[in-house]
Structures are given as structure tokens and as C-alpha cells.
Design an enzyme around this catalytic site. Structure first.
Site, short mmCIF file in Angstrom:
data_model
loop_
_atom_site.label_atom_id
_atom_site.label_comp_id
_atom_site.label_asym_id
_atom_site.label_seq_id
_atom_site.Cartn_x
_atom_site.Cartn_y
_atom_site.Cartn_z
N LYS A 132 35.99 34.46 27.49
CA LYS A 132 35.95 35.06 26.15
C LYS A 132 34.52 35.34 25.74
O LYS A 132 33.59 34.67 26.21
CB LYS A 132 36.53 34.07 25.13
CG LYS A 132 38.03 33.89 25.19
CD LYS A 132 38.49 32.90 24.12
CE LYS A 132 39.99 32.72 24.15
NZ LYS A 132 40.75 33.90 23.78
N ARG A 190 50.88 31.02 27.75
CA ARG A 190 52.22 31.30 28.28
C ARG A 190 52.44 30.61 29.62
O ARG A 190 53.56 30.27 29.98
CB ARG A 190 52.43 32.83 28.38
CG ARG A 190 51.46 33.52 29.27
CD ARG A 190 51.40 35.03 29.02
NE ARG A 190 50.59 35.38 27.85
CZ ARG A 190 50.38 36.62 27.43
NH1 ARG A 190 50.95 37.63 28.04
NH2 ARG A 190 49.64 36.85 26.36
N1 BES Z 1 44.20 31.20 22.51
C1 BES Z 1 44.25 32.59 22.63
C2 BES Z 1 44.87 33.29 21.43
C3 BES Z 1 44.19 33.10 20.10
C4 BES Z 1 43.39 34.10 19.58
C5 BES Z 1 44.40 31.98 19.34
C6 BES Z 1 42.80 33.95 18.35
C7 BES Z 1 43.82 31.84 18.11
C8 BES Z 1 43.02 32.82 17.62
C9 BES Z 1 45.05 33.01 23.86
O1 BES Z 1 45.04 32.10 24.90
C10 BES Z 1 44.45 34.27 24.36
O2 BES Z 1 43.32 34.27 24.69
N2 BES Z 1 45.25 35.34 24.38
C11 BES Z 1 44.81 36.60 24.81
C12 BES Z 1 45.89 37.23 25.63
C13 BES Z 1 45.46 38.46 26.36
C14 BES Z 1 44.46 38.13 27.42
C15 BES Z 1 46.70 39.12 26.97
C16 BES Z 1 44.50 37.45 23.57
O3 BES Z 1 45.21 37.33 22.58
O4 BES Z 1 43.53 38.19 23.60
ZN ZN Z 2 43.36 32.32 26.19
#
Ligand code: BES
Ligand code: ZN
Ligand code: ZN
Length: 529
Positions: free
Chosen positions: A303, A377
Site C-alpha cells: 500500500k 477475503r
Molecule cells: N484492509 C483493506 C481495506 C480497507 C481500506 C480497510 C480502507 C479499511 C479502510 C483491504 O485488505 C484492501 O486492501 N482491499 C483492497 C482490495 C483490492 C486490492 C481489490 C482495496 O480495497 O483497495
Molecule cells: Zn489489504
């Protein structure tokens, strides 16, 4: 089948954080009180919004206090011409020898209730917000013992003040922490003190559950590792629930290849928590599942660094499960609940899963991990499969799963994906009462197609494009559930509060713990749970 599984309980490793943990206060946020303390007593009274400039529309309790004070409270309020509006307060001093401050707070229009467009009970929400503001103002004035008007809904009043007084300052120096405040319900003029005390206790316990969720979410990830999470849950729940702490070997023996593929990038060992609360005998427990990523860096699909600290809250689903169980067990609800919490860190390292890797989940489905940041997931897939082995009457999972749900709903509501109209109606009903809202989202085949189009495996862990990201994530989870009563709550948008909810301070929100407790309460009234 459950009985045949060999239960291996790992010893919880003690972490060397005792110098800090001595300062942790894990319960409600109300601190220990020294007996030599000087008590400064204050009173919170409610009034309804009223256009009149020569009369005050007091709550029942407030009217009695005014009568006892020979009408001094109404006189003082009427000395200024502008009537109090909803959410506004007036602080009076020297009106009653018992209280150094009497704070009058406006709880909105008399008779306010369910608002269809807002899908919330406005009356209850206004009470929560009004008493929250009142107790915070009184704490600022140095008052430390506060008696609070039930405002016609004792439970909502208790929730409002107990939630408002929460603060996570365990890691700060004593002088920078918020002072302790003792709160109680102003029952002295009530016809039925016992039932009022009971309602107050219920509201306080609901808030206590949410406050546990908030505390767990707020704790920094270097302190709240999977192991430490398990330790705290044991500490909090072990007297009312059976808590099993499964280790990596156990997960391997269960063939949880999807869960383990996330954990493998970290030096912190994964933990799989299994908790049981038996408030009644039944063969079909209600199953709760919570995403417990104690820190989500994104893994190899790392990230951006800005705002990454918020990913300490990526165990919000797990925290809300723990918080809900705390309240359900304290309220001794007649229900059988089993909870399943996969806990791990999502880190990049030499041993981390790489984009394009293929892993195998507990149900034998193969998954191409094209983005290691879509890890929630992956850990839920195995937890959902495992939960199915216990013949649950319903499965409710909570997860800070996608940024996309935040784009769709913001902090307005948790996104709910469910295959059951009946479950949806019950959950929504619960949320109207709690004020912590939910909004239904689709589980169309359209989204399933996006994750089943996969080059190397049965499933892809991302849906190809960013479009409908929360829906493709839910469609992915659906591949691991057979239960006809499944609810998936994507709580990423409600993870933290930046001022939207008046009675929650800024920071991790613990939402939607109270909605889930209320939902379980509703379900406990049904026969099979
Ligand atoms: N933990 C994150 C989602 C999240 C985002 C939680 C903001 C709380 C606040 C999750 O694991 C994630 O990173 N999801 C990705 C999925 C994508 C790579 C398909 C996302 O939402 O960008
Ligand atoms: Zn994530
Ligand atoms: Zn995540």
C-alpha cells in the site's frame, strides 16, 4: 463432525510489554477510582425543543428536579429569550446544594421516533448525542461524578454517555489522560427504579462491548499482534465463554491454505480463535466470523505509506466479534453463539505470497492471488468454510474488506451482502434501534463472473477492474458459503469516526458492534438458536 476434530490449544506466548500493559485498562474506559478522591457532583437534565419563550418542556425527571429546586432551573433557563435547540446545552451553577453543576441538554422534539428516510430511530439518536455532549462538557469542567437523566429512554442515555467517555490514552503519561468520571442514572424520582437500573445496565453493557472493539482496533499493531489479541480475548471472555487458541500447525492440519498464504509473509505467528458462548443448548449455533488482520501493509502489492497507520484497525471485524460476545455474554442472552477469528499480519517479505501465486482453500478451491492486498477475503474463505462444519443456523461475518465500500457508503452505514431477505430485515431492524446503520448491497452473478474468470485457478482474488470492488469481494466470499442465512458486513467505511457520529470521539469506531448485539438479541427470540 465438530466433535471429531482434535482440539489443540496452543499456549499463548507472553509478550514483553509488561511495562506498558500494566497501564492498560481494558474494560469500559472508566478507570479505577481512588477512595480518597474529591467528588464533584453534577447533574444532566433533558429538555425537549420548544418554541415557547415562557415555558420549558422538561423530561419527567428534569421536571421533578425543577420542582424540588422551587422552579429555579426553569427560571434561570427563561432568563434568556432564545429557546434551546436540539443538541445545544446550558450549564447552571449553584441551583442545587448537591450538585456543583446542572447541565441542561436539549434532546430534540418530543415524540420523535422512527424516520423512514434516515432508517433510524431519531429520538434515541438525539438522546445519545445530547447526553454525550453533556457529560463531555462536565468532564471539561472537572466534574467527576455525574448523574444523568434517563431522558425517556434509559438504555439510549446510558449508551450515549458510556460511549462518549471512552478514550484510548493508555499509552500516554498520566497527566495527559482524560480524568476518570463516574456516571449513574438519575433514578430518584422514578416510579420503577429497578427496571430503570436494569435498562441503564443494558445500555452500559452495549457500550462496553463497543468500547472493547474500539480499544482493540485502536491499539498499535506492534502491541496487538495475533497472539496478544488472543490473550486479551481470553482475559475478557474466558469466564463466560470457551476460548480456543489454535496455532499454525492446527491451521495446516485443517488445510487452511488460503489463510496461511497471508500469514506467511510475517514473523508473527498466525492464530485462529474459536470462541463459544452457550446461553442455551442448541445443535445449530449462530456463527460469527471476523477478519483479524492485525496490520495490513498490502503485502508484496504494498500500500502507499500515507495513512497506512490506519491499517492497525484491519482487525475491526475480529474486534467487533469480540465486543459483541462480551456484551451478549454479560447480558446472558439465551442464545448459542460460535465465533471464528482468523488472525495474522499481512506483510511483504522473502516468504510472502507473490502476485500470481496459487493457493488452495480448505474446501479444495484453488485461488490465484493476483493482488496480495486483497487478503481479507483469503483469510475469511477458510474461516467461513470451517464455520460451516458446526451446522450454524446463520453465519454473520464482519470485515474491513474493501476501500470500495467506503467510496460507496462512506461512514453512513456498513454495507451488507446477504442471501436472506429475512436476515436482512432483522439486521436492519436491529440497526434502527442501535442507530448504527446498515445498507443492503447486491450479490449478483454479475460479480461472481468477475472472480471466476481466472487464468490459473478456480478463482481470482480480485475482480479484474476496480468497478464494484465491494461487490466482487462479497461474490468471492460467497464461493465459500453454503448456508442459506449468510450475512457479510463490509465495515471498512465505518472503521473510524472523524466526527460524523456525535457520541463517538474521533478514532476507531467499533461499529457496528451494538447493531450486531441487538441482532443477536432479536435472533435469541427465535426458536432454533
Ligand atoms: N484492509 C483493506 C481495506 C480497507 C481500506 C480497510 C480502507 C479499511 C479502510 C483491504 O485488505 C484492501 O486492501 N482491499 C483492497 C482490495 C483490492 C486490492 C481489490 C482495496 O480495497 O483497495
Ligand atoms: Zn489489504
Ligand atoms: Zn485488509
Amino acid at each position: 463432525m465438530a466433535a471429531s476434530i482434535v482440539k489443540r490449544v496452543s499456549r499463548v506466548k507472553k509478550l514483553n510489554v509488561s511495562h506498558i500493559s500494566a497501564r492498560y485498562k481494558l474494560l469500559t474506559g472508566s478507570r479505577h477510582f481512588s477512595t480518597s478522591k474529591q467528588w464533584n457532583k453534577a447533574l444532566v437534565l433533558g429538555v425537549y425543543e420548544n418554541e415557547s419563550t415562557d415555558s420549558i418542556d422538561f423530561t419527567g425527571t428534569a421536571r421533578k428536579f425543577d420542582e424540588k429546586a422551587d422552579g429555579k432551573i426553569s427560571q434561570l433557563l427563561l432568563t434568556v429569550k432564545k429557546p434551546l435547540k436540539c443538541g445545544k446545552t446550558r450549564t447552571l451553577h449553584a441551583v442545587d446544594p448537591e450538585f456543583s453543576s446542572v447541565l441542561v441538554t436539549c434532546i430534540g422534539k418530543r415524540g420523535e421516533g422512527y424516520d423512514e428516510l434516515e432508517t433510524v430511530d431519531k429520538g434515541r439518536e438525539s438522546i445519545r448525542a445530547a447526553v454525550a455532549k453533556a457529560v463531555l462538557q462536565l468532564r471539561e469542567l472537572g466534574e467527576n461524578e455525574i448523574e444523568v437523566d434517563s431522558c425517556g429512554d434509559t438504555e439510549a442515555s446510558a449508551e450515549g454517555c458510556h460511549l462518549a467517555l471512552f478514550s484510548y490514552d493508555d499509552l500516554k503519561a498520566e497527566k495527559s489522560r482524560k480524568p476518570a468520571v463516574r456516571i449513574s442514572c438519575a433514578t430518584r424520582y422514578s416510579q420503577d427504579k429497578n427496571s430503570m437500573e436494569k435498562e441503564w445496565r443494558k445500555g452500559a453493557i452495549l457500550a462496553e462491548g463497543q468500547n472493547l472493539s474500539r480499544r482493540l482496533m485502536e491499539m498499535p499493531a506492534n502491541l496487538l499482534t495475533p497472539t496478544k489479541f488472543a490473550e486479551i480475548v481470553k482475559e475478557q471472555l474466558a469466564d463466560k465463554c470457551e476460548v480456543l487458541v489454535r496455532d499454525k500447525d492446527w491451521a495446516e492440519s485443517m488445510k487452511m491454505g488460503s489463510f496461511l498464504s497471508v500469514a506467511r509473509g510475517s514473523v508473527e505467528p498466525p492464530v485462529f480463535l474459536e470462541i463459544e458462548y452457550k446461553g442455551r443448548q442448541s445443535d445449530s449455533p449462530l456463527a460469527l466470523v471476523g477478519k483479524g488482520v492485525t496490520f495490513d501493509t498490502g503485502g508484496i502489492s504494498i500500500k502507499p505509506s500515507q495513512g497506512m497507520d490506519a491499517m492497525r484497525g484491519d482487525m475491526g471485524g475480529a474486534a467487533c466479534v469480540a465486543g459483541s460476545l462480551l456484551s451478549v455474554s454479560k447480558l446472558q442472552l439465551p442464545v448459542h453463539v460460535k465465533a471464528f477469528i482468523p488472525l495474522c499480519e499481512n506483510m511483504p517479505s522473502g516468504s510472502a505470497t507473490k502476485p500470481g501465486d496459487v493457493v488452495t482453500a480448505m474446501n479444495g478451491k484453488t485461488i490465484q492471488v493476483d493482488n496480495t492486498d486483497a487478503e481479507g477475503r483469503l483469510i475469511l474463505a477458510d474461516a467461513l468454510c470451517y464455520s460451516e462444519q458446526f451446522n450454524p443456523s446463520l453465519i454473520l461475518d464482519m470485515a474491513t474488506l474493501t476501500g470500495a465500500i467506503d467510496v460507496a457508503l462512506g461512514a453512513g452505514a456498513a454495507g451488507v451482502f446477504t442471501n436472506s431477505e429475512n436476515m436482512w430485515n432483522k439486521l436492519q431492524k436491529a440497526s434502527v434501534r442501535s442507530g448504527d446503520r446498515v445498507w443492503r448491497m447486491p450479490l449478483f452473478n454479475h460479480y461472481t463472473k468477475k472472480i471466476t474468470e481466472c487464468q490459473l485457478a478456480d478463482l481470482n482474488n480480485i475482480g479484474g477492474s476496480r468497478s464494484g470492488g465491494a461487490c466482487t469481494a462479497a461474490a468471492f466470499l460467497k464461493e465459500f458459503v453454503n448456508n442459506k442465512n449468510w450475512l457479510h458486513l463490509d465495515i471498512a467505511g465505518v472503521m473510524s469516526n472523524s466526527g460524523d457520529v456525535a457520541y463517538l470521539g474521533k478514532g476507531m469506531s467499533g461499529r457496528p458492534t451494538r447493531t450486531v448485539i441487538e441482532f443477536i438479541n432479536l435472533m435469541s427470540k427465535e426458536t432454533n438458536n
